[in-house]
Design a protein around this motif. Structure first.
Motif, mmCIF file in Angstrom:
data_model
loop_
_atom_site.group_PDB
_atom_site.id
_atom_site.type_symbol
_atom_site.label_atom_id
_atom_site.label_comp_id
_atom_site.label_asym_id
_atom_site.label_seq_id
_atom_site.Cartn_x
_atom_site.Cartn_y
_atom_site.Cartn_z
ATOM 1 N N TYR A 32 0.832 -1.208 0.000
ATOM 2 C CA TYR A 32 0.000 0.000 0.000
ATOM 3 C C TYR A 32 0.867 1.260 0.000
ATOM 4 C CZ TYR A 32 -3.632 3.335 1.221
ATOM 5 O OH TYR A 32 -4.496 4.412 1.207
ATOM 6 N N LYS A 33 1.943 1.266 0.799
ATOM 7 C CA LYS A 33 2.823 2.429 0.818
ATOM 8 C C LYS A 33 3.484 2.623 -0.546
ATOM 9 C CE LYS A 33 6.586 4.788 3.093
ATOM 10 N NZ LYS A 33 7.611 4.762 4.126
ATOM 11 N N ALA A 34 3.903 1.535 -1.186
ATOM 12 C CA ALA A 34 4.517 1.633 -2.510
ATOM 13 C C ALA A 34 3.532 2.222 -3.524
ATOM 14 C CB ALA A 34 5.014 0.260 -2.967
ATOM 15 N N ASP A 35 2.281 1.780 -3.485
ATOM 16 C CA ASP A 35 1.251 2.323 -4.388
ATOM 17 C C ASP A 35 1.042 3.817 -4.141
ATOM 18 O OD1 ASP A 35 0.915 -0.210 -5.416
ATOM 19 O OD2 ASP A 35 -0.956 -0.612 -4.332
ATOM 20 N N CYS A 36 0.965 4.192 -2.862
ATOM 21 C CA CYS A 36 0.755 5.603 -2.520
ATOM 22 C C CYS A 36 1.964 6.450 -2.924
ATOM 23 C CB CYS A 36 0.472 5.751 -1.030
ATOM 24 S SG CYS A 36 -1.167 5.162 -0.537
ATOM 25 N N ASP A 67 -15.286 3.549 11.642
ATOM 26 C CA ASP A 67 -14.900 4.625 12.541
ATOM 27 C C ASP A 67 -13.819 5.470 11.881
ATOM 28 O OD1 ASP A 67 -16.568 3.616 14.501
ATOM 29 O OD2 ASP A 67 -14.973 2.521 15.528
ATOM 30 N N LEU A 68 -13.888 6.778 12.057
ATOM 31 C CA LEU A 68 -12.872 7.660 11.482
ATOM 32 C C LEU A 68 -11.482 7.365 12.048
ATOM 33 C CD1 LEU A 68 -14.582 11.163 11.230
ATOM 34 C CD2 LEU A 68 -13.717 9.759 9.368
ATOM 35 N N ASP A 69 -11.405 7.080 13.351
ATOM 36 C CA ASP A 69 -10.086 6.819 13.929
ATOM 37 C C ASP A 69 -9.465 5.544 13.367
ATOM 38 O OD1 ASP A 69 -12.012 5.337 15.309
ATOM 39 O OD2 ASP A 69 -10.871 5.327 17.177
ATOM 40 N N ASN A 70 -10.267 4.536 13.076
ATOM 41 C CA ASN A 70 -9.735 3.314 12.468
ATOM 42 C C ASN A 70 -9.330 3.546 11.011
ATOM 43 O OD1 ASN A 70 -10.016 1.822 14.796
ATOM 44 N ND2 ASN A 70 -12.037 1.049 14.256
ATOM 45 N N MET A 71 -10.084 4.379 10.303
ATOM 46 C CA MET A 71 -9.699 4.690 8.925
ATOM 47 C C MET A 71 -8.388 5.466 8.909
ATOM 48 S SD MET A 71 -13.224 5.409 6.809
ATOM 49 C CE MET A 71 -14.020 6.509 7.956
ATOM 50 N N LEU A 72 -8.213 6.381 9.870
ATOM 51 C CA LEU A 72 -6.953 7.126 9.962
ATOM 52 C C LEU A 72 -5.798 6.175 10.263
ATOM 53 C CD1 LEU A 72 -5.359 9.770 10.027
ATOM 54 C CD2 LEU A 72 -5.960 9.959 12.455
ATOM 55 N N ALA A 73 -5.986 5.254 11.191
ATOM 56 C CA ALA A 73 -4.935 4.290 11.530
ATOM 57 C C ALA A 73 -4.599 3.407 10.329
ATOM 58 C CB ALA A 73 -5.364 3.436 12.716
ATOM 59 N N SER A 74 -5.597 3.018 9.553
ATOM 60 C CA SER A 74 -5.367 2.203 8.361
ATOM 61 C C SER A 74 -4.604 2.973 7.293
ATOM 62 C CB SER A 74 -6.700 1.750 7.759
ATOM 63 O OG SER A 74 -7.407 0.944 8.652
ATOM 64 N N PHE A 75 -4.688 4.290 7.332
ATOM 65 C CA PHE A 75 -4.081 5.144 6.315
ATOM 66 C C PHE A 75 -2.652 5.572 6.674
ATOM 67 C CE2 PHE A 75 -3.869 9.305 3.984
ATOM 68 C CZ PHE A 75 -3.899 8.772 2.704
ATOM 69 N N LYS A 76 -2.058 4.990 7.711
ATOM 70 C CA LYS A 76 -0.724 5.381 8.162
ATOM 71 C C LYS A 76 0.306 5.351 7.044
ATOM 72 C CE LYS A 76 3.077 4.252 11.254
ATOM 73 N NZ LYS A 76 3.980 4.887 10.318
ATOM 74 N N ILE A 79 -0.040 8.311 4.794
ATOM 75 C CA ILE A 79 0.513 9.516 5.415
ATOM 76 C C ILE A 79 2.034 9.509 5.303
ATOM 77 C CG2 ILE A 79 0.807 10.728 7.617
ATOM 78 C CD1 ILE A 79 -2.078 9.716 8.289
ATOM 79 N N ASP A 80 2.643 8.352 5.543
ATOM 80 C CA ASP A 80 4.104 8.234 5.415
ATOM 81 C C ASP A 80 4.556 8.524 3.984
ATOM 82 O OD1 ASP A 80 4.242 7.567 8.088
ATOM 83 O OD2 ASP A 80 4.508 5.417 7.732
ATOM 84 N N ALA A 81 3.795 8.077 3.001
ATOM 85 C CA ALA A 81 4.134 8.332 1.594
ATOM 86 C C ALA A 81 4.040 9.829 1.282
ATOM 87 C CB ALA A 81 3.214 7.537 0.673
ATOM 88 N N ILE A 82 3.033 10.497 1.814
ATOM 89 C CA ILE A 82 2.891 11.938 1.613
ATOM 90 C C ILE A 82 4.071 12.666 2.252
ATOM 91 C CG2 ILE A 82 1.520 13.976 2.221
ATOM 92 C CD1 ILE A 82 -0.967 12.068 2.046
ATOM 93 N N ALA A 83 4.395 12.305 3.488
ATOM 94 C CA ALA A 83 5.504 12.944 4.202
ATOM 95 C C ALA A 83 6.818 12.773 3.441
ATOM 96 C CB ALA A 83 5.626 12.366 5.606
#
Length: 116
Positions: A32-36, A67-76, A79-83
């Motif tokens: 997922y990180k590679a795709d992002c 839950d929004l908090d679980n979606m945010l955690a799944s999107f870690k 976020i790392d790819a954006i950073a």
């Protein structure tokens, strides 16, 4: 700046862990990180800012409750790819979270602005 990234796979959900599934979760996170990263490098420019505010709008692939908090955690990894792409340490990110209507395949709409 704005970019649409794929909805995180279900293997990355915080509550998806079961005995023996850590390897599957690790492989899904790397993929997922590679795709992002590919999408971010194609759609974002390196920023000359010290901090950033990310507005994340989660448009799931179906109408199931999430839950929004679980979606945010799944999107870690997203976020790392954006950073990594814009060159801002993710500890200097502020967030606004929201929900969007379901979209076929799911998408995370990310809007990046300067400041926290």
């Amino acid at each position: 700046m704005r970019i649409d990234l794929p909805f995180p796979p279900s293997a990355l959900r915080p509550n998806a862990a079961s005995p023996g599934s850590w390897r599957r979760k690790q492989l899904a996170a790397k993929a997922y990180k590679a795709d992002c990263l590919i999408l971010c490098r194609a759609g974002l420019d390196r920023a000359s800012i010290a901090s950033a505010h990310l507005t994340l709008r989660f448009c799931p692939p179906d109408r199931r409750r999430r839950d929004l908090d679980n979606m945010l955690a799944s999107f870690k990894q997203g976020i790392d790819a954006i950073a990594e792409t814009i060159g801002v340490d993710d500890q200097h990110f502020g967030f606004t979270l929201g929900r969007g209507d379901p979209v076929k395949g799911g998408v995370v709409q990310v809007t990046i602005t300067e400041g926290m």
